[in-house]
Design an enzyme around this catalytic site. Structure first.
Site, PDB file in Angstrom:
ATOM      1  N   CYS A  83     -56.346   6.917 -36.854  1.00  0.00           N
ATOM      2  CA  CYS A  83     -55.298   5.968 -36.449  1.00  0.00           C
ATOM      3  C   CYS A  83     -55.130   4.801 -37.416  1.00  0.00           C
ATOM      4  CB  CYS A  83     -55.594   5.425 -35.058  1.00  0.00           C
ATOM      5  SG  CYS A  83     -56.155   6.673 -33.890  1.00  0.00           S
ATOM      6  N   HIS A  93     -53.699  -3.391 -32.562  1.00  0.00           N
ATOM      7  CA  HIS A  93     -53.769  -1.938 -32.408  1.00  0.00           C
ATOM      8  C   HIS A  93     -53.233  -1.581 -31.021  1.00  0.00           C
ATOM      9  CE1 HIS A  93     -55.158   2.086 -33.316  1.00  0.00           C
ATOM     10  NE2 HIS A  93     -55.785   2.132 -32.141  1.00  0.00           N
ATOM     11  N   HIS A 135     -48.170   5.929 -29.326  1.00  0.00           N
ATOM     12  CA  HIS A 135     -49.198   5.953 -30.363  1.00  0.00           C
ATOM     13  C   HIS A 135     -48.838   7.059 -31.356  1.00  0.00           C
ATOM     14  CE1 HIS A 135     -52.910   6.087 -32.497  1.00  0.00           C
ATOM     15  NE2 HIS A 135     -53.646   5.480 -31.575  1.00  0.00           N
ATOM     16  N   SER A 186     -15.233  -2.466 -89.224  1.00  0.00           N
ATOM     17  CA  SER A 186     -15.095  -3.752 -89.909  1.00  0.00           C
ATOM     18  C   SER A 186     -16.148  -4.726 -89.384  1.00  0.00           C
ATOM     19  CB  SER A 186     -13.664  -4.280 -89.736  1.00  0.00           C
ATOM     20  OG  SER A 186     -13.481  -5.474 -90.456  1.00  0.00           O
TER      21      SER A 186
END
Length: 699
Positions: free
Chosen positions: A174, A310, A350, A644
């Protein structure tokens, strides 16, 4: 202040439940939308789930799913249909996301001068198990392996996008996403690379299917994630992917990149064996990761005003995470309830290896928009969490992100097995605003097919229509230099958003199709003219709008000043002139010249410009400045041709001699020409043989 250790997020892309791109993702976050889908019995059975599983009282009919996860533009990346069929959808989606993120960063790998690294991870390949690919091993072992194994996830992106920095697959469950960011940051700081593509993906197969939930397990029995709540009862695993593009902050600022957020510090560690079991989290190790990241960022804990946790919604994991974060913060502050906390898992579930990437992109977007989205499904805190005694409070509604100093945040990820990662983010520094663009802008578009080009034009028109304040010059620059050039091409010119939108929506009578291979750029040749087409005010509209033109012209003027004892800018742009008309209206009327005395038609300013002492130095300087502008816009000529006076400019641009030497040569040339008696020029429209026949025989 950038101490040389800051990393900028300059591009991102995502495909999360309910969101096909970052704009849709932010819309869902800011609106408090939970993107976990309730599934019908019919679609679950169509996904291949058995009737016995569906009939179980423990079967949960919900999942965070993606729209059409099997869709893939195989031909765009050079795959055959059969190759695409045996490829893990996680590989397909991450490849597309990597391309999109680089486009968002305005970086065409074919033109980026530095090395680009790839750091990515994926969840378990469940497609392999359900597509019957194991039988392919007998006859097609190698192809089956490289299209499905994680080992080839990053290197395929590097191969297909021609990225030549280190390319590695990262796997820490995870925490995969944030560990990949940490490794990419280290690679950038040691100057191993100049750009990093960092991503992670999880695609579960069967896709539109639920799961079995046992009481007391990790997964939620009701299909919702309730992070930090008293009713938290587990998480919901789902599908999604995201990619960020990273660059050293000093380089991003120098390039005037659009910066979402800045990564100021990062840290990674592992729990070791000092915990209840292999899958159990550890307070001390999580706290150590946070403390180390703060020290690495050289910031105090109480300067952070948000933590993207988390927050998996498990009744055991959430209290441990809050204890760990509190322990880390208490090492430097005793303040309480000052830092908001939330979890994107309450929105999208998740996402396994991509979980940290979802949290990182959420936080980067929140910093960009200066708002903190709500953490959903929270009513009362978990009985094991005493929030008033901690530095944190759960943010339950969209709130303005206020701060006495720079807005800062932490992003946390813990991997099953013990690898913890923490990032410290800060809002992007202010970039000096350039003067608003004036005059027409050139918008160039390209795509692999005609239909794709139409779709690109529609998307760009929708973007401009939704945000008419877009800085058009910056958008035009990115389209010209930061996008891959493909076979089907179109351009639109406009002075404002409305005219550009109108041009983009108008179906062109003829679509431009490149005459070279897909992805290649047509050769450009600069042709620099000689004396004869000059006029007062040449380049005057470019002078204030394009620094590259102005700076090159100014440099020429300063080099010439001591030799000519005059500023050529005063010759080219006389201050006494009425500049409301167009430059050519103020110059020589060539039609009148052809029918009368040209000198009699010249005014004093024009006569001074056409003075042989000034004309050639002025023309050289303007052509040199124009070439410098094209170079600044990313137009690199394959050849430079001059006639030129243009020959001298071409020689200087090609490195034959320096600008200083070239201008000194031009001044001396004009001085010699001025010392000659007046003469006329004769043009003889005959071949050499015909001319020789008319000349007297040589003596």
């Amino acid at each position: 202040m950038d101490d040389g250790l800051d990393i900028a997020i300059v591009g991102l892309s995502c495909r999360f439940p309910g969101a096909r791109n970052p704009a849709e993702f932010w819309r869902n976050l800011s609106s408090g939308i939970e993107s976990i889908t309730s599934l019908s019995d019919e679609e679950i059975l169509r996904s291949g789930v058995s009737q016995a599983h569906l009939a179980s009282a423990h079967y949960v009919k919900a999942a965070p799913v993606l729209d059409d996860p099997g869709a893939f533009d195989a031909a765009f990346f050079g795959f055959t249909p059969s190759e695409a069929r045996i490829m893990d959808p996680q590989h397909r989606i991450l490849l597309e996301l990597a391309f999109e993120a680089l486009e968002d960063a305005g970086c065409d790998p074919a033109r980026f001068p530095g090395r680009t690294g790839v750091f990515a991870g994926a969840a378990m390949n469940t497609y392999f198990m359900h597509a019957g690919l194991e039988r392919n091993f007998a006859g097609d072992y190698i192809p089956t392996l490289i299209y499905n194994d994680k080992d080839f996830l990053s290197t395929r992106i590097s191969y297909k996008l021609n990225l030549k920095g280190p390319s590695m697959t990262v796997q820490t469950a995870c925490s995969t996403s944030l560990v990949a960011v940490h490794l990419a940051r280290q690679s950038l700081l040691c100057e191993e690379i100049d750009l990093a593509v960092v991503g992670a993906v999880s695609v579960r197969v069967p896709h539109r299917a639920g799961y079995l939930a046992d009481a007391g397990g990790v997964v939620s029995p009701d299909g919702h994630v309730r992070a930090f709540d008293c009713d938290a009862n587990g998480t919901v695993f789902g599908s999604g992917g995201g990619v960020v593009v990273l660059k050293r902050l000093r380089d991003a600022v120098a390039s005037r990149d659009a910066i979402y957020a800045v990564i100021k510090g990062s840290a990674v560690n592992n729990d070791g064996s000092a915990k209840a079991g292999y899958t159990a989290p550890s307070v001390d190790s999580q706290a150590d990761a946070v403390v180390e990241a703060l020290a690495n960022a050289d910031v105090e804990a109480d300067s952070l005003s948000y933590i993207e946790a988390h927050g998996s919604g498990t009744p055991v994991g959430d209290p441990i995470e809050i204890r760990a974060l509190s322990k880390a913060f208490r090492a430097s502050t005793q303040r309480s309830a000052f830092c908001a906390i939330g979890s994107v898992k309450t929105n999208v579930g998740h996402l396994d290896a991509a979980a940290g990437m979802a949290g990182l992109i959420k936080t980067a977007l929140a910093l960009k928009h200066r708002q903190i989205p709500a953490s959903l499904n929270f009513s009362r805190p978990n009985t094991e969490i005493d929030f008033p005694s901690t530095p944190f409070y759960v943010n339950t509604q969209l709130a303005p992100w206020t701060s006495t100093g720079p807005r800062r945040a932490g992003v946390m990820a813990t991997g099953m097995g013990g690898t913890n990662a923490h990032l410290v983010l800060e809002e992007a520094p202010p970039i000096p605003v350039a003067p608003a663009a004036q005059g027409p802008q050139l918008f160039v578009l390209s795509a692999r097919t005609d239909d794709a080009l139409d779709a690109t034009a529609r998307q760009l028109s929708q973007y401009l229509d939704a945000d008419p304040s877009t800085e058009l010059r910056d958008a035009a620059f990115t389209l010209q230099t930061g996008r891959r050039a493909m076979l089907h091409r179109r351009f639109v010119v406009g002075s404002d958003s409305a005219s550009l939108v109108s041009g983009l929506l108008a179906k062109p009578k003829r679509q431009s199709v490149g005459c070279v291979g897909d992805g290649a750029r047509r050769p450009v040749v600069l042709l620099l003219s000689g004396v004869g087409d000059q006029y007062l005010g040449m380049g005057r509209e470019l002078n204030p709008e394009f620094p590259a033109f102005r700076e090159a012209l100014d440099r020429c003027a300063e080099i010439l000043r001591p030799h000519l004892e005059i500023d050529i800018r005063d010759v080219l742009y006389p201050k006494t002139r009425d500049w409301k008309q167009s430059p050519r209206d103020r110059g020589i009327d060539l039609k009148k010249m052809l029918g009368g005395n040209a000198q009699a038609l010249e005014d004093d300013d024009t006569r001074r410009l056409n003075d042989v002492l000034f004309l050639q130095p002025v023309l050289f300087s303007v052509e040199y400045a124009l070439a410098s502008l094209w170079s600044d816009l990313g137009v690199v000529p394959q050849a430079i041709v001059g006639h030129s006076m243009g020959e001298y400019v071409a020689a200087c641009l090609s490195g034959v001699f320096s600008l200083e030497d070239a201008l000194c040569l031009i001044v001396r040339r004009t001085q010699l020409a001025a010392s000659l008696p007046p003469a006329s020029m004769l043009a003889v429209p005959l071949s050499e043989a015909e001319t020789q026949a008319l000349l007297p025989a040589p003596l």
